[in-house]
Design a protein around this motif. Structure first.
Motif, PDB file in Angstrom:
ATOM      1  N   UNK A 105      80.731  55.296  -6.670  1.00  0.00           N
ATOM      2  CA  UNK A 105      81.530  55.393  -5.448  1.00  0.00           C
ATOM      3  C   UNK A 105      80.641  55.286  -4.220  1.00  0.00           C
ATOM      4  N   UNK A 164      86.802  59.454  -2.115  1.00  0.00           N
ATOM      5  CA  UNK A 164      85.358  59.657  -2.273  1.00  0.00           C
ATOM      6  C   UNK A 164      84.481  58.570  -1.626  1.00  0.00           C
ATOM      7  N   UNK A 165      84.772  57.269  -1.823  1.00  0.00           N
ATOM      8  CA  UNK A 165      83.852  56.271  -1.258  1.00  0.00           C
ATOM      9  C   UNK A 165      83.819  56.260   0.270  1.00  0.00           C
ATOM     10  N   UNK A 178      86.188  61.558   9.518  1.00  0.00           N
ATOM     11  CA  UNK A 178      85.592  62.691  10.203  1.00  0.00           C
ATOM     12  C   UNK A 178      86.517  63.269  11.255  1.00  0.00           C
ATOM     13  N   UNK A 185      92.856  62.169   5.035  1.00  0.00           N
ATOM     14  CA  UNK A 185      92.762  62.124   3.573  1.00  0.00           C
ATOM     15  C   UNK A 185      94.147  62.154   2.943  1.00  0.00           C
ATOM     16  N   UNK A 187      84.341  59.040   2.249  1.00  0.00           N
ATOM     17  CA  UNK A 187      84.393  60.408   2.740  1.00  0.00           C
ATOM     18  C   UNK A 187      83.600  60.570   4.032  1.00  0.00           C
ATOM     19  N   UNK A 188      82.553  59.766   4.192  1.00  0.00           N
ATOM     20  CA  UNK A 188      81.754  59.866   5.422  1.00  0.00           C
ATOM     21  C   UNK A 188      82.480  59.312   6.642  1.00  0.00           C
ATOM     22  N   UNK A 238      78.017  57.122  -3.486  1.00  0.00           N
ATOM     23  CA  UNK A 238      77.441  58.388  -3.028  1.00  0.00           C
ATOM     24  C   UNK A 238      75.943  58.387  -3.331  1.00  0.00           C
ATOM     25  N   UNK A 292      84.338  72.023   3.580  1.00  0.00           N
ATOM     26  CA  UNK A 292      84.993  71.218   4.610  1.00  0.00           C
ATOM     27  C   UNK A 292      84.264  69.940   5.005  1.00  0.00           C
ATOM     28  N   UNK A 293      82.976  69.835   4.712  1.00  0.00           N
ATOM     29  CA  UNK A 293      82.275  68.637   5.183  1.00  0.00           C
ATOM     30  C   UNK A 293      82.183  67.581   4.074  1.00  0.00           C
ATOM     31  N   UNK A 294      81.867  66.367   4.479  1.00  0.00           N
ATOM     32  CA  UNK A 294      81.730  65.297   3.500  1.00  0.00           C
ATOM     33  C   UNK A 294      80.527  65.545   2.598  1.00  0.00           C
ATOM     34  N   UNK A 336      85.544  67.035   7.291  1.00  0.00           N
ATOM     35  CA  UNK A 336      86.358  65.955   6.750  1.00  0.00           C
ATOM     36  C   UNK A 336      87.760  66.061   7.362  1.00  0.00           C
TER      37      UNK A 336
END
Lengths: 503, 324
Positions: free
Chosen positions: B206, A357-358, A364, A374, A360-361, B208, B186-188, A369
């Motif tokens: 986290x 989660x932290x 890519x 992952x 996730x950006x 976000x 599928x995307x962040x 994602x």
């Protein structure tokens, strides 16, 4: 005691759930006036056993005896009517109502036409509160009480019925040391009235302080009952996990690196003031103090959740401002928070998604994602931390406390932080996982991480730390190295004696 | 033994209740009226569900993020009226982007109030339901809106055209569903929506950005409403200013029927599509067996209650329990 009859006796209780034999022939008895500890790792069957006793689950085999009679607990109300009273870890009180209303909820004394007899209600309540020797009265709003006092309200509620057996489930989980003393006094008073007490806790010091006998469960099986006086922490731990928990002093010494984090004169309103310390790479610095000493608030400030009112934070010698968790993460600070379920994890999400989660950006693949990346992260920490889960798709809420904590730790390790802050690393975790997490924290330091450990358990702090910062009421009282710390001077420091007095 | 069987049936009902009820409905309707499952009727059900469906896709994001959007019905009226009005004033090519911009601005306002100011979404969007209705009436002067030259405009293509042998509204529904499905799964950003709705505090811990994520969900919802308004306006080329009234509850019913939890953190685009179809087929079936159109409002309410009940029941694995 030998000729007395047990108030409560469970014989050969069996309970199966689809695919699991949760209880496999467990026997257990409580004598009048006895405090009987029930111990076992998470998943050993303690809660299931208590749910059988409380009428929430029906056993598939075995018998419950009260006195000489075999009884069936058809439901929670029936268990209560028979004198089985639970004091739960999670409180179930109506915060907006008064103490008296909570205690007599559902059976308020009435006058004609169903009007509540307020005078009688508060008289009855105050009589009970007096017995418990508490500092609040019947008309106090429950929401205004501390957690410890709310627990007293639960206990008072237990005293209104003719209790035969009272079950305490992790009662000290959120109590300060002084509140614990009050609780233990109350338990001693209950004992004197010949009530049988079942005491469930992970905390060895408490078990050895207040219980008479200890029954241990492992994987749903009865491991035996021992007299507390004849046992040691090691022998009980051995029964619980088949091996012993190492809580010896930290003796490892490896070379320390540069100062990764330095805090100078940091203050935050009334939470803490003028706090200074440093954490080097390769070092575990323990933060020890009572609940409310300001340790968690310092961690929250470093993680961008609280603004400091004065002072400086330096990362690698550079003064930084940390405005948000995202900011902290970007600068290489990670926080394993105190409240695992509330702050650390999204319980409805699967293991892998929680772990990534932290970042996730950052993972890519085009607009999407990168699932491969992952999976790599999950696989790596799944293996390295020995997380026991059927697979990455498992909802985190279904894992045991220890494995949940490993997911949180894995989540932050995968960020390769400069500074790892761990708040209460083993709260509510079974002994086996506890020692694994302790070992892990030491290993992380050896790998060159700068680690801050906040803990309310002294053995834990002593076991994992290279240095210990002792806090009292928002201030740093003294910083100990692992050579010059003793239990006595640590206790003195966290109970408010100034460093001059100690030195 | 009897006890165990009853428990198992209860648990099965709790977990798969919606599907079981849906299959029972289908069988019942087909027996009552053989026309029910013919290709023509199926296509007509999907086409008439497209407007509701597109809106439900957007609301799915909002619901997964742990919030509600009760303003979509009156916002759809607004979009429809605005695009019809501007059609004759500045032409369709400019009217459409202008309408999208105005609708998105409304979505941004809600997103700001709920996301950044952290106001309760139920109150905010319930208030917006009324406020946007007032805005629409003010804008239109209380009159209905009609395109003057109904024969000569290409604008009708969104509601009435066909391509690849399928009505355009259905293709738009499929297209938006595919796009949003990809974004959510599928995307962040999609992952953040689940995290924020599942446990907002843990998401914050986290790193976000919770507020921005919620804000974006309302923008997506508004974009879907604008698309639905476009289809609606194009289909009829004229409209009352209350055309979307009451749709917010049907949209919510479809999303919950699909299995998104009102508590946030769960649901998928695919499930919402299923929910939309279930609702469409049930309403169509009621008409085919000869019930009055108005009955569907009552039935929709019953379905919402049933869906919410089963949502909770599925969580505790029992239809009924003395404790929540």
């Amino acid at each position: 005691m030998t000729d007395a009859k047990p108030v409560l006796r469970l014989e050969n209780i069996v309970k199966t759930f689809p695919g699991v034999r949760a209880l496999d022939g467990v026997s257990f008895s409580v004598m009048p006036g006895e405090v009987h500890a029930l111990m076992g790792e998470n998943g050993a069957g303690k809660s299931t056993l208590m749910k059988v006793l409380g009428g929430i689950h029906q056993p598939d085999g075995g018998t419950i005896f009260m006195g000489d009679d075999a009884v069936v607990m058809a439901g929670p109300l029936e268990a209560k009517a028979k004198g089985i009273v639970f004091i739960h870890q999670e409180l179930s009180l109506a915060e907006e109502l008064s103490v008296a209303e909570n205690i007599y909820l559902g059976e308020l004394p009435t006058k004609s036409l169903g009007r509540v007899d307020w005078t009688r209600l508060s008289d009855q309540t105050n009589a009970i509160l007096q017995k418990l020797n508490v500092g609040f009265d019947a008309n106090t709003r429950v929401g205004d009480l501390s957690i410890a006092n709310q627990q007293m309200v639960e206990i008072a509620r237990a005293l209104t019925v003719d209790a035969k057996a009272v079950i305490f489930d992790e009662p000290t989980a959120s109590l300060t040391d002084s509140e614990k003393v009050v609780l233990f006094d109350v338990i001693a008073d209950l004992q004197a009235t010949n009530v049988g007490i079942i005491y469930i806790s992970h905390r060895m010091e408490e078990i050895f302080k207040i219980t008479d006998r200890i029954t241990v469960l492992r994987d749903g099986q009865y491991q035996g009952t021992v007299e507390t006086a004849d046992s040691t922490e090691e022998s009980v731990t051995q029964m619980m996990i088949g091996r012993t928990l190492d809580l010896s002093r930290n003796a490892s010494h490896h070379a320390l690196g540069d100062v990764a984090l330095e805090v100078r004169g940091l203050s935050c309103g009334k939470h803490y003031r003028d706090v200074s310390f440093e954490v080097r790479r390769g070092e575990v610095v323990g933060f020890y103090g009572l609940v409310g000493a300001g340790r968690t608030e310092i961690a929250e400030t470093l993680f961008g959740l609280r603004d400091p009112s004065a002072g400086q934070i330096l990362l690698d010698g550079e003064v930084v401002r940390i405005n948000s968790p995202a900011d902290a993460i970007a600068r290489g600070i990670s926080l394993v928070p105190e409240d695992r379920k509330g702050q650390g994890l999204v319980l409805g999400m699967n293991c892998r998604d929680n772990m990534t989660l932290p970042q996730i950006d950052r993972l890519k693949a085009g607009p999407f994602v990168a699932q491969g990346a992952e999976m790599e992260i999950f696989d790596k920490y799944h293996k390295q931390l020995d997380i026991r889960t059927p697979g990455w798709k498992q909802r985190v809420g279904n894992l045991s406390g220890g494995n949940q904590q490993k997911i949180v730790i894995g989540k932050w390790l995968s960020m390769h932080p400069k500074v790892l802050i761990v708040d209460e690393p083993t709260r509510g975790i079974d002994v086996g996982s506890k020692s694994e997490i302790h070992k892990l924290l030491r290993e992380l330091a050896a790998q060159g991480y700068a680690v801050m450990v906040i803990s309310s358990e002294m053995p834990e702090v002593l076991h994992v730390s290279d240095r210990i910062v002792a806090m009292y009421s928002g201030r740093v009282m003294r910083t100990f190295s692992s050579e010059d710390v003793t239990e006595d001077n640590l206790i003195q420091a966290i109970s408010g004696m100034t460093s001059e007095q100690v030195a | 033994m009897a006890d165990i069987t009853r428990q198992q049936i209860g648990s099965l009902l709790a977990k798969q209740g919606i599907l079981i009820a849906f299959v029972a409905f289908l069988i019942g309707f087909t027996i009552a009226n053989p026309k029910f499952l013919t290709p023509d009727n199926v296509l007509s059900v999907i086409r008439s569900s497209a407007i509701l469906g597109v809106m439900a896709l957007g609301v799915t994001f909002v619901v997964i993020s742990g919030n509600l959007d009760l303003s979509v019905g009156s916002m759809m009226s607004f979009s429809t009226i605005v695009v019809l009005d501007l059609h004759d004033k500045i032409g369709p090519a400019l009217a459409i982007p202008a309408m999208f911009a105005m609708t998105l601005a409304l979505g941004a306002l809600i997103g700001f109030l709920v996301g950044y100011l952290k106001l309760n979404s139920l109150i905010v969007t319930l208030g917006m339901l009324s406020a946007i209705h007032g805005l629409t009436l003010t804008y239109s002067g209380g009159k209905n809106m009609d395109i003057v030259d109904k024969e000569g405009t290409w604008f009708s293509v969104f509601g009435q055209g066909t391509a690849l042998g399928l009505p355009i509204p259905i293709l738009m529904f499929i297209g938006v569903a595919a796009l949003l499905g990809l974004i959510l799964s599928r995307t962040s950003f999609g992952r953040k929506v689940y995290a924020v709705g599942g446990n907002g505090t843990a998401a914050t811990f986290s790193g976000i950005p919770r507020a921005r994520t919620v804000f974006m969900c309302y923008l997506i919802s508004a974009a879907c409403v604008a698309t639905a308004g476009l289809i609606q306006a194009s289909r009829s080329l004229g409209s009352q200013n209350t055309v979307g009234q009451g749709l917010e509850l049907e949209v919510l019913a479809a999303v919950i029927l699909g299995g998104a939890s009102l508590l946030g953190g769960s649901g998928t685009i695919f499930k919402t599509v299923i929910g939309v179809l279930i609702l469409g087929f049930i309403q169509n079936g009621l008409l085919l067996i000869g019930l009055q159109f108005y009955v569907q409002f009552i039935v929709t309410w019953v379905i919402i209650i049933l869906a919410v009940w089963l949502d909770i029941a599925a969580k505790r694995g029992k239809l009924w329990s003395p404790i929540a």
